[in-house]
Motif scaffolding. Structure first.
Motif, PDB file in Angstrom:
ATOM      1  N   LYS A 188       0.803  -1.222   0.000  1.00 33.85           N
ATOM      2  CA  LYS A 188       0.000   0.000   0.000  1.00 33.85           C
ATOM      3  C   LYS A 188       0.835   1.271   0.000  1.00 33.85           C
ATOM      4  N   TYR A 189       1.962   1.236   0.679  1.00 39.12           N
ATOM      5  CA  TYR A 189       2.786   2.424   0.808  1.00 39.12           C
ATOM      6  C   TYR A 189       4.098   2.242   0.053  1.00 39.12           C
ATOM      7  N   ALA A 203       6.949   6.040   7.956  1.00 41.60           N
ATOM      8  CA  ALA A 203       6.299   5.171   6.971  1.00 41.60           C
ATOM      9  C   ALA A 203       5.911   3.838   7.598  1.00 41.60           C
ATOM     10  N   ASP A 206       2.841   4.483   9.856  1.00 43.32           N
ATOM     11  CA  ASP A 206       1.624   4.708   9.077  1.00 43.32           C
ATOM     12  C   ASP A 206       1.124   3.402   8.462  1.00 43.32           C
ATOM     13  N   ALA A 207       2.058   2.636   7.898  1.00 42.65           N
ATOM     14  CA  ALA A 207       1.678   1.376   7.250  1.00 42.65           C
ATOM     15  C   ALA A 207       1.159   0.381   8.274  1.00 42.65           C
ATOM     16  N   LYS A 210      -2.404   1.280   9.360  1.00 37.43           N
ATOM     17  CA  LYS A 210      -3.337   0.928   8.298  1.00 37.43           C
ATOM     18  C   LYS A 210      -3.495  -0.588   8.206  1.00 37.43           C
TER      19      LYS A 210
END
Length: 231
Positions: A188-189, A203, A206-207, A210
């Motif tokens: 996704k990232y 990162a 955030d990943a 999610k």
């Protein structure tokens, strides 16, 4: 959570990016729940290995730039690497095709030694000035990290894992990846380049957030589990 990293052994920023990413991952609270997969990417698939030309001369000739400017670029990358604890020797590195090294990495992946192999290949090329296209060099490297050299020799003399290398590169093209290093977190990232440690930390966070919330169960009734129990 799964992370894929596309990189080339010939790429100095890939080694720097690897160190930055590892520093971020090592400080990440959920690091034990994260798996990392190395993916192949050749910066110059058509490069013919040469041991008679040093990397600086090859860079000047292939890019068509001034030698002093090239030296300045090499020095900047070397300085950046030093800040991560790496001792680059770029001017004396051998312009070598990386295809066989990528095949070795795929072999090591099935043996559970991909991470050690990736590190050893990067060090061999960028720090030690070894020819990563030379079978003897690859066999010595394999022995040092615990790979079966008989199996490695057989692999190098065949076309084993050529398909896997090409599949990685096709996957990169399908994702629009045209430069390395490139990090794909949880499909996704995407993070491109040798970013600072703090960028990788953010990162990852955030990943992970999610990843944890990607499935929300709003009702749980009238179903059967894998053991045949129904309710």
């Amino acid at each position: 959570m799964h992370i894929k990293i596309w990189s080339d052994i010939r790429c100095p920023f890939c080694y720097i990016g690897k160190k930055h990413f590892e520093a971020a991952l090592n400080s990440f609270p959920e690091k034990e729940k994260i798996t990392v997969e190395w993916k192949s990417f050749e910066l110059d698939p058509n490069l013919k290995t040469t041991t008679t030309t040093d990397a600086l001369t090859h860079f000047v000739d292939s890019k068509g730039i001034d030698r002093e400017r090239a030296k300045h670029m090499f020095n900047n990358v070397t300085s950046m690497a030093a800040n991560t604890g790496l001792d680059f020797n770029l001017e004396n590195s051998i312009p070598a095709n990386s295809f066989n090294a990528h095949r070795l990495l795929h072999f090591a992946k099935q043996e559970g030694l991909a991470h050690k192999t990736k590190e050893a290949l990067l060090q061999a090329h960028l720090t030690e000035g070894k020819n990563i296209d030379d079978h003897t060099v690859l066999l010595d490297l394999s022995k040092s990290i615990g790979l079966d050299t008989f199996k490695v020799k057989h692999m190098l003399e065949s076309d084993d894992f050529a398909y896997e290398v090409r599949q990685d590169e096709m996957e990169a093209r399908n994702l629009g990846i045209n430069s390395v290093p490139f990090f794909v977190l949880d499909n996704k990232y995407g993070v491109s380049g040798a970013q600072p440690v703090e960028v990788f930390k953010q990162a990852l966070q955030d990943a992970w957030e999610k990843h944890q919330s990607k499935l929300t169960i709003v009702a749980n009734d009238n179903s059967c589990d894998i053991n045949g129990n129904c309710n």
